[in-house]
Scaffold this active site. Sequence first.
Site, PDB file in Angstrom:
ATOM      1  N   HIS A  79      46.754  31.665  32.665  1.00 11.36           N
ATOM      2  CA  HIS A  79      45.592  31.979  31.823  1.00 11.36           C
ATOM      3  C   HIS A  79      46.075  32.676  30.552  1.00 11.36           C
ATOM      4  O   HIS A  79      47.276  32.924  30.374  1.00 11.36           O
ATOM      5  CB  HIS A  79      44.540  32.784  32.593  1.00 11.36           C
ATOM      6  CG  HIS A  79      45.030  34.073  33.181  1.00 11.36           C
ATOM      7  ND1 HIS A  79      45.586  35.076  32.414  1.00 11.36           N
ATOM      8  CD2 HIS A  79      45.053  34.529  34.470  1.00 11.36           C
ATOM      9  CE1 HIS A  79      45.915  36.092  33.187  1.00 11.36           C
ATOM     10  NE2 HIS A  79      45.617  35.785  34.450  1.00 11.36           N
TER      11      HIS A  79
ATOM     12  N   HIS B 233      48.461  35.702  30.912  1.00 11.39           N
ATOM     13  CA  HIS B 233      49.872  35.328  31.126  1.00 11.39           C
ATOM     14  C   HIS B 233      50.475  34.849  29.801  1.00 11.39           C
ATOM     15  O   HIS B 233      51.611  35.163  29.464  1.00 11.39           O
ATOM     16  CB  HIS B 233      49.980  34.171  32.132  1.00 11.39           C
ATOM     17  CG  HIS B 233      49.458  34.475  33.504  1.00 11.39           C
ATOM     18  ND1 HIS B 233      48.559  33.678  34.159  1.00 11.39           N
ATOM     19  CD2 HIS B 233      49.724  35.500  34.348  1.00 11.39           C
ATOM     20  CE1 HIS B 233      48.288  34.178  35.354  1.00 11.39           C
ATOM     21  NE2 HIS B 233      48.983  35.291  35.494  1.00 11.39           N
TER      22      HIS B 233
ATOM     23  N   CYS C  54      47.255  46.137  49.626  1.00 10.26           N
ATOM     24  CA  CYS C  54      46.409  45.375  48.691  1.00 10.26           C
ATOM     25  C   CYS C  54      47.112  44.053  48.406  1.00 10.26           C
ATOM     26  O   CYS C  54      48.235  44.038  47.900  1.00 10.26           O
ATOM     27  CB  CYS C  54      46.192  46.143  47.392  1.00 10.26           C
ATOM     28  SG  CYS C  54      45.419  45.105  46.133  1.00 10.26           S
TER      29      CYS C  54
ATOM     30  N   CYS D 276      47.839  43.373  44.609  1.00  7.52           N
ATOM     31  CA  CYS D 276      49.045  44.050  44.095  1.00  7.52           C
ATOM     32  C   CYS D 276      50.278  43.595  44.854  1.00  7.52           C
ATOM     33  O   CYS D 276      51.395  43.843  44.402  1.00  7.52           O
ATOM     34  CB  CYS D 276      48.960  45.565  44.271  1.00  7.52           C
ATOM     35  SG  CYS D 276      47.643  46.372  43.395  1.00  7.52           S
TER      36      CYS D 276
ATOM     37  N   CYS E  65      41.034  49.224  45.693  1.00  9.62           N
ATOM     38  CA  CYS E  65      42.188  49.194  44.778  1.00  9.62           C
ATOM     39  C   CYS E  65      41.614  49.241  43.355  1.00  9.62           C
ATOM     40  O   CYS E  65      40.742  48.439  43.017  1.00  9.62           O
ATOM     41  CB  CYS E  65      42.991  47.903  44.972  1.00  9.62           C
ATOM     42  SG  CYS E  65      44.042  47.533  43.553  1.00  9.62           S
TER      43      CYS E  65
ATOM     44  N   HIS F  49      42.134  45.728  41.520  1.00 11.36           N
ATOM     45  CA  HIS F  49      41.541  44.496  42.051  1.00 11.36           C
ATOM     46  C   HIS F  49      40.154  44.699  42.631  1.00 11.36           C
ATOM     47  O   HIS F  49      39.502  43.730  43.043  1.00 11.36           O
ATOM     48  CB  HIS F  49      42.493  43.868  43.077  1.00 11.36           C
ATOM     49  CG  HIS F  49      43.808  43.497  42.456  1.00 11.36           C
ATOM     50  ND1 HIS F  49      44.896  44.335  42.479  1.00 11.36           N
ATOM     51  CD2 HIS F  49      44.165  42.415  41.732  1.00 11.36           C
ATOM     52  CE1 HIS F  49      45.890  43.765  41.808  1.00 11.36           C
ATOM     53  NE2 HIS F  49      45.476  42.607  41.349  1.00 11.36           N
TER      54      HIS F  49
ATOM     55  N   LYS G 134      36.530  42.027  30.893  1.00 10.11           N
ATOM     56  CA  LYS G 134      37.708  41.767  31.709  1.00 10.11           C
ATOM     57  C   LYS G 134      37.648  40.318  32.222  1.00 10.11           C
ATOM     58  O   LYS G 134      36.584  39.854  32.643  1.00 10.11           O
ATOM     59  CB  LYS G 134      37.744  42.759  32.888  1.00 10.11           C
ATOM     60  CG  LYS G 134      39.078  42.749  33.590  1.00 10.11           C
ATOM     61  CD  LYS G 134      39.228  43.846  34.613  1.00 10.11           C
ATOM     62  CE  LYS G 134      40.532  43.607  35.358  1.00 10.11           C
ATOM     63  NZ  LYS G 134      40.802  44.540  36.405  1.00 10.11           N
TER      64      LYS G 134
ATOM     65  N   LYS H  90      37.857  35.498  37.749  1.00 13.04           N
ATOM     66  CA  LYS H  90      37.356  34.226  38.272  1.00 13.04           C
ATOM     67  C   LYS H  90      35.869  34.337  38.554  1.00 13.04           C
ATOM     68  O   LYS H  90      35.101  33.424  38.287  1.00 13.04           O
ATOM     69  CB  LYS H  90      38.089  33.875  39.569  1.00 13.04           C
ATOM     70  CG  LYS H  90      39.362  33.116  39.317  1.00 13.04           C
ATOM     71  CD  LYS H  90      39.906  32.541  40.608  1.00 13.04           C
ATOM     72  CE  LYS H  90      41.343  32.107  40.403  1.00 13.04           C
ATOM     73  NZ  LYS H  90      42.139  32.109  41.594  1.00 13.04           N
TER      74      LYS H  90
END
Length: 520
Positions: free
Chosen positions: A18, A21, A126, A129, A144, A147, A299, A302
Site C-alpha cells: 500500500h 509501504h 499481538c 506486531c 494493542c 492495532h 489512518k 482495511k
Amino acid sequence: MERFYTTTAIDYVNGAPHIGHAYEKILTDVIYRHFSQRCEDTYFLTGTDEHGIKIQKTSAAQGMSPKELCDMNAQKFIDGWKALDINYSQFIRTTDAQHEAIVQKIFDKLLKQGDIYKHSYTGLYCQGCEAFLSEKDLTEDGLCPDHLKKPEEVSEENYFFKLTKYKDAIIKHIKTNPDFIVPSFRANEVINQLENIEDISVSRAKSNVSWGIPVLGDDEQVIYVWIDALSNYITALGYNPDGESEEKFNKYWPANVQVIGKDILKFHSIYWPAFLMALDLPLPKQILAHGWITIDQTKMSKSLGNVISPTGVLESFNQEIPDALRYYMASAAPCGKDGNYSDEDFKEKVNAHLANSMGNLLNRTLSMLVKYFDGDVKAEFKIKSDLFDKAIETVKAVKHHFDYYEVQEAAQKINELVDITNKYVTDNAPWTLAKEEKMTECGQVLTTVLEIMCVVSSLIYPYCPNIAKAMAEQLSYDLNTKLDNVTCDNISVGHLIDKENIKPVFLRMDSELADKSKKS
Ligand code: MSP
C-alpha cells in the site's frame, strides 16, 4: 564517504503493498539515489518478511500454503517497486534458503554462548506486531495501541534472549551518539522504553506457530519473527557467524542508514543493537524512523476501506512514469513527521512544481533558443551570472539537508531555485530583448537559464529520475556528474537542439483524470 549502504524495513506479505509501504521505499530510494551522486560504491537492500502466525493464518484463510501466499504476494511487492523505479541492489525474502540457514546459525551461536536460554512463559501476544506486549504497553481497554486488538494470552516454553544484559550498553550508545536515532526527538522515547525492558522471547512453540525457521537441534521450536526479520540486513550481505563472511558483508556492514517506520523503532533501536552486540558486530550508523502516511488525514485501514495501492494511483492518474508520485510522496512530510496523501493535493502539487514551474521553464527556454537562434548557443552567450552562485549554493543546501535526511526540505530548496530562475526570465524578458534586437543579451539570458536547468536536473534526479533524464537529454548534460563536480558550465557552444527534439518533460494532470481516480 566512500561507500553507502542503506536498507528499508522488509514488508509483511499477508497483503499487497500500500501507499505506506511505498512511502518508505520511495523515501529510501530518493536518499539512496542522492548518495549515489556522492559516493562511488552504494548498496540498497529491501525485501519481504514472510514468516509468522499472521502469514500462517492468512494463507489458511485463503486456502493456500504459506509458501504459496508468500510467493504470490512477494511478487506484488517486486512488481510494485519496479513500477515506482525503486532502484534496489537486492530484494531479500526471509524464505530465501541462504537467509534461513544463516538465521539458524546466528540463533545457534547465541544459544551456545549463553545469550539465549529456555524459559516457560505466559505472555500477551499481538499478532499485528508479531510480538509479546507487556500490560503497560496496552491501552486502558487492554488493546494493542497500534492495532487496537486484544492480544492473545499465550503460555509456552520459549527461548529467550538476554536483552537486559545489553541495556546499559545500548543506553550508552544512544547517549554518546546523539545522531544514531533520526530524528533525535525520538531518542528519549527509546531511552524511556529501555528503562523497563525485560528479556525477550525469540522462539515460538511449533505446535502454535509452524510457519517459521526451525531452531537447529530442537524440533519443537521455530525462530520468532523479529530475530529472523532483523537478521535480513546482514544475511543478505553473506554474514557468516561461524567463519569468514562474504566480501559484500565486509564491504558494506555497518549500514549507513536503516530506514523504518516509527512503529518499529523499538525493534530497530533496542532489539537489533542488542543482537548485533551479542554477535560482536558494529551497529548501524543511523536509524531513520519516518512518520506515517494518512489518507485524507485518516489512518489507513482495511476496515475503513481507504487503503491505497501505489500502482492504482499511477493507473488512475494515467502516469506512465512514477516520477510525480515519487516526488509527491518523498516531499510529503518533514523528516520523521507524519504525512498525508490526497488525490487533490497530489495533482495540485505536481502540476504546480513539476509541470508549471520546472517543466515549463525548460520547455519555453529551449523553444526560444530554437525560435531566435535555431537552437545554437554562441560563445558570447556564455556569461557569468549571480544565478550561478545561487545554483551552487542550492547544491550545497540540498546536500546539507540530505545529510540530515531532510528530503522534503531539500525538495523545497530545488523549488526555490526554479522559482528564482522563473523570476529571472520574467525580469529579463528574453522575448522583449529579441523584439528589440538585443540578440546577444537575449541569448545570454536563455543560456544562463539552461545552465541552471542542468543543475536542476542533477538535483531533481533522486526524486524524478525519468524527468531528470529527459531534461538532461535535451540539455546534452551528463546526469552522471557527481554532485561535488556540478558546475554552471555545462552548455557547450554550438548546436544544442532542434525543434522536434524539444519535448515537455512532464504533462499537467488534467482534472478529468483526477475525477476518474476519485470514482475508482
Ligand atoms: N515486517 C515488519 C518489519 C521488519 S523489518 C526487519 C513490518 N512490516 S510491515 O509490512 O507492517 O511494515 C513495513 C514498513 O512499512 C514499516 O517500516 C512500517 O512502518 C511501514 N508502514 C506501514 N504502514 C505505513 C503507513 N501508513 N505510513 C508509512 N509507513 C508505514 O513492520
